[in-house]
Motif scaffolding. Structure first.
Motif, mmCIF file in Angstrom:
data_model
loop_
_atom_site.group_PDB
_atom_site.id
_atom_site.type_symbol
_atom_site.label_atom_id
_atom_site.label_comp_id
_atom_site.label_asym_id
_atom_site.label_seq_id
_atom_site.Cartn_x
_atom_site.Cartn_y
_atom_site.Cartn_z
ATOM 1 N N CYS A 1 -14.585 -16.252 -7.947
ATOM 2 C CA CYS A 1 -14.993 -15.542 -9.528
ATOM 3 C C CYS A 1 -14.291 -14.096 -9.758
ATOM 4 C CB CYS A 1 -16.417 -15.290 -9.454
ATOM 5 S SG CYS A 1 -16.577 -13.655 -8.662
ATOM 6 N N THR B 1 -20.047 -16.886 -2.698
ATOM 7 C CA THR B 1 -19.058 -18.287 -2.132
ATOM 8 C C THR B 1 -18.974 -17.045 -0.842
ATOM 9 O OG1 THR B 1 -17.825 -18.097 -4.661
ATOM 10 C CG2 THR B 1 -16.536 -18.614 -1.965
ATOM 11 N N GLN C 1 -21.472 -11.927 -5.870
ATOM 12 C CA GLN C 1 -21.836 -11.903 -7.456
ATOM 13 C C GLN C 1 -21.779 -13.663 -7.835
ATOM 14 O OE1 GLN C 1 -21.232 -9.581 -9.929
ATOM 15 N NE2 GLN C 1 -21.899 -11.732 -11.682
ATOM 16 N N CYS C 2 -20.819 -14.068 -6.969
ATOM 17 C CA CYS C 2 -21.421 -15.927 -6.755
ATOM 18 C C CYS C 2 -21.597 -16.335 -5.481
ATOM 19 C CB CYS C 2 -20.210 -16.260 -7.454
ATOM 20 S SG CYS C 2 -19.220 -16.552 -6.556
ATOM 21 N N CYS D 1 -13.243 -12.308 -4.376
ATOM 22 C CA CYS D 1 -13.838 -13.423 -4.691
ATOM 23 C C CYS D 1 -12.485 -14.449 -5.234
ATOM 24 C CB CYS D 1 -15.331 -13.489 -4.738
ATOM 25 S SG CYS D 1 -15.345 -15.094 -5.212
ATOM 26 N N CYS E 1 -19.825 -13.379 -1.137
ATOM 27 C CA CYS E 1 -19.506 -12.882 -2.863
ATOM 28 C C CYS E 1 -20.656 -11.893 -3.223
ATOM 29 C CB CYS E 1 -19.005 -14.069 -3.497
ATOM 30 S SG CYS E 1 -18.799 -13.189 -5.294
HETATM 31 ZN ZN LIG Z 1 -17.541 -14.729 -6.038
#
Ligand SMILES: [Zn+2]
Length: 122
Positions: A101, A117, A114-115, A98, A112
């Motif tokens: 992050c 995106t 995690q975040c 990503c 993504c």
């Molecule tokens: Zn991310």
């Protein structure tokens, strides 16, 4: 997105995703039958160049990709008229991390994990 050499193949896939379409440059609307008939006619009377191909969006919109780059969207899915359609065709973009992050991405995942995106928007 998958690529198709004929409009009929693209239309057959689109018909599994959506039931009606509006044409990009007029107010014409098509149902499944109308779309398939038009696609067949288009393929026989006005086949596309060797380097061009058709694409189908997740909601069933149909576009033609010229020179393997820019997409001209021909039919908009009436199921998702505000769909955010890409203007260029990317050949299996491979993004390993990503950009926001740095988390390793899942192959072919759009967002993504995690975040969140949007990896296809990069
Ligand atoms: Zn991310």
């Amino acid at each position: 997105m998958e690529r198709f050499d004929t409009m009929l193949e693209a239309a057959e896939l689109a018909a599994t995703l959506c039931g009606s379409w509006s044409f990009a440059t007029s107010n014409d609307r098509y149902d499944v039958k109308g779309l398939l008939v038009l696609a067949e006619t288009s393929d026989s009377e006005d086949p596309i160049d060797e380097n061009d191909f058709y694409v189908v969006s997740p909601s069933g919109a149909i576009g033609i990709c010229e020179d393997g780059g820019d997409i001209f969207w021909l039919f908009f899915s009436e199921k998702a008229l505000d769909e955010d359609l890409p203007l260029t065709y990317q050949v299996n973009p491979q993004i390993n991390f990503c950009p926001k992050c740095g988390t390793p991405t899942v192959p072919d995942a759009r967002f993504c994990t995690q975040c969140g995106t949007d990896l296809f928007a990069i």
